[in-house]
Design an enzyme around this catalytic site. Structure first.
Site, PDB file in Angstrom:
ATOM      1  N   GLY A  24       4.894  -1.416   2.352  1.00  0.00           N
ATOM      2  CA  GLY A  24       4.148  -0.179   2.181  1.00  0.00           C
ATOM      3  C   GLY A  24       5.011   1.062   2.214  1.00  0.00           C
ATOM      4  O   GLY A  24       6.088   1.089   2.815  1.00  0.00           O
ATOM      5  N   HIS A  46       0.811  -1.207   0.000  1.00  0.00           N
ATOM      6  CA  HIS A  46       0.000   0.000   0.000  1.00  0.00           C
ATOM      7  C   HIS A  46       0.852   1.267   0.000  1.00  0.00           C
ATOM      8  O   HIS A  46       1.947   1.306   0.559  1.00  0.00           O
ATOM      9  CB  HIS A  46      -0.942   0.012   1.211  1.00  0.00           C
ATOM     10  CG  HIS A  46      -0.232  -0.120   2.532  1.00  0.00           C
ATOM     11  ND1 HIS A  46       0.345   0.950   3.172  1.00  0.00           N
ATOM     12  CD2 HIS A  46      -0.005  -1.207   3.321  1.00  0.00           C
ATOM     13  CE1 HIS A  46       0.881   0.545   4.304  1.00  0.00           C
ATOM     14  NE2 HIS A  46       0.694  -0.762   4.424  1.00  0.00           N
ATOM     15  N   ASP A  47       0.350   2.280  -0.687  1.00  0.00           N
ATOM     16  CA  ASP A  47       0.956   3.616  -0.714  1.00  0.00           C
ATOM     17  C   ASP A  47       2.336   3.638  -1.370  1.00  0.00           C
ATOM     18  O   ASP A  47       3.088   4.609  -1.211  1.00  0.00           O
ATOM     19  CB  ASP A  47       1.054   4.209   0.709  1.00  0.00           C
ATOM     20  CG  ASP A  47      -0.285   4.223   1.414  1.00  0.00           C
ATOM     21  OD1 ASP A  47      -1.172   4.977   0.969  1.00  0.00           O
ATOM     22  OD2 ASP A  47      -0.467   3.464   2.395  1.00  0.00           O
TER      23      ASP A  47
END
Length: 260
Positions: A137, A119-120
């Site tokens: 992430g 994520h991100d």
């Protein structure tokens, strides 16, 4: 051509000349650009935007919920650019609210099989991520990076442009641009000479990059002093980009093999 067994949410927007293979699932509020090819058994999660001429192979899961304990089902996003290849069983997570809500992948990247992109994460353009690489992430990967098979990248790390990461390496610190890094708790091995030449760097360009590398690593200067010496070098895009990268580094940079 869209196979009869594919499941496509009515809110999904599918461009022209898109192929979607058997048993693939396209969830709500997905946008798929012209000329994309989605093979069989692919899941494209909600709120994912995919540009044009991408090829996503069998079993990939693109735009899944972030693997993050703080995520409570909030609406977050994944954006993928144009002309990317994503091979079999790769997983790419959407962003988290605390990370800005967006995972971003640029253009012309080649992402091989069984890669995980957390994520991100932000990935630039024209990078090669080989099989079984695991990216945690909030990682930032600049343009023209090559990551060898089974490498693991710790969360919040940054990898500079035109760098190369050796196979099975563990990256826990930032890797400065134009470098080769390898090993467990990876160290810098030198500049990515072959990669620089392949990408059209001139001899003068490479000399400038070598001078920066020497100041950062080979003279064994304290980092603050090395940065001051780099500031004094003649103006160049390589100097400016390296200084900008060092300025945004938060985890600290990996040092050269043999140094403390």
């Amino acid at each position: 051509m869209i196979h009869s067994t594919a499941i496509i949410h009515p809110t999904a927007i599918i461009g022209e000349n898109v192929t979607i293979g058997p048993f693939s699932i396209i969830e709500e509020n997905v946008k798929i650009g012209n000329g994309c090819k989605i093979e069989s058994h692919v899941l494209i999660g909600s709120h994912t935007t995919i540009g044009e001429e991408n090829h996503i192979f069998q079993g990939a899961i693109i735009g899944s919920f972030p693997i993050d304990r703080t995520h409570k089902g909030q609406e977050t996003y994944l954006s993928i650019g144009n002309n990317n290849i994503v091979r079999e069983y790769t997983t790419i997570s959407k962003g988290t609210v605390k990370g800005g809500g967006m995972t971003r992948i640029g253009d012309d990247n080649w992402i091989m099989s069984i890669v995980h992109i957390g994520h991100d994460v932000v990935i630039g353009n024209q990078s090669t991520i080989t099989g079984n690489v695991q990216i945690a992430g909030h990682v930032e990967i600049e343009d023209n990076v090559t990551i060898g098979g089974s490498a693991t990248i710790h969360q919040f790390c940054k990898i500079g442009r035109f760098s190369m990461i050796g196979a099975a390496s563990f990256i826990n610190l930032d890797i400065v641009p134009y470098s080769i890094a390898s090993g467990y708790r990876a160290k810098i091995c030198g500049i990515n000479l072959v990669g620089l030449k392949r990408n059209g760097m001139t001899n003068d360009d490479i000399k400038t990059i070598k001078r920066i590398n020497t100041l950062l690593f080979r003279k064994k200067l304290p980092l603050a002093q090395a940065i001051e010496e780099i500031h004094n070098l003649p103006q160049s895009m390589f100097k400016e980009h390296t200084l900008a990268f060092l300025n945004k580094s938060e985890r600290g940079i990996a040092r050269m093999r043999g140094s403390k």
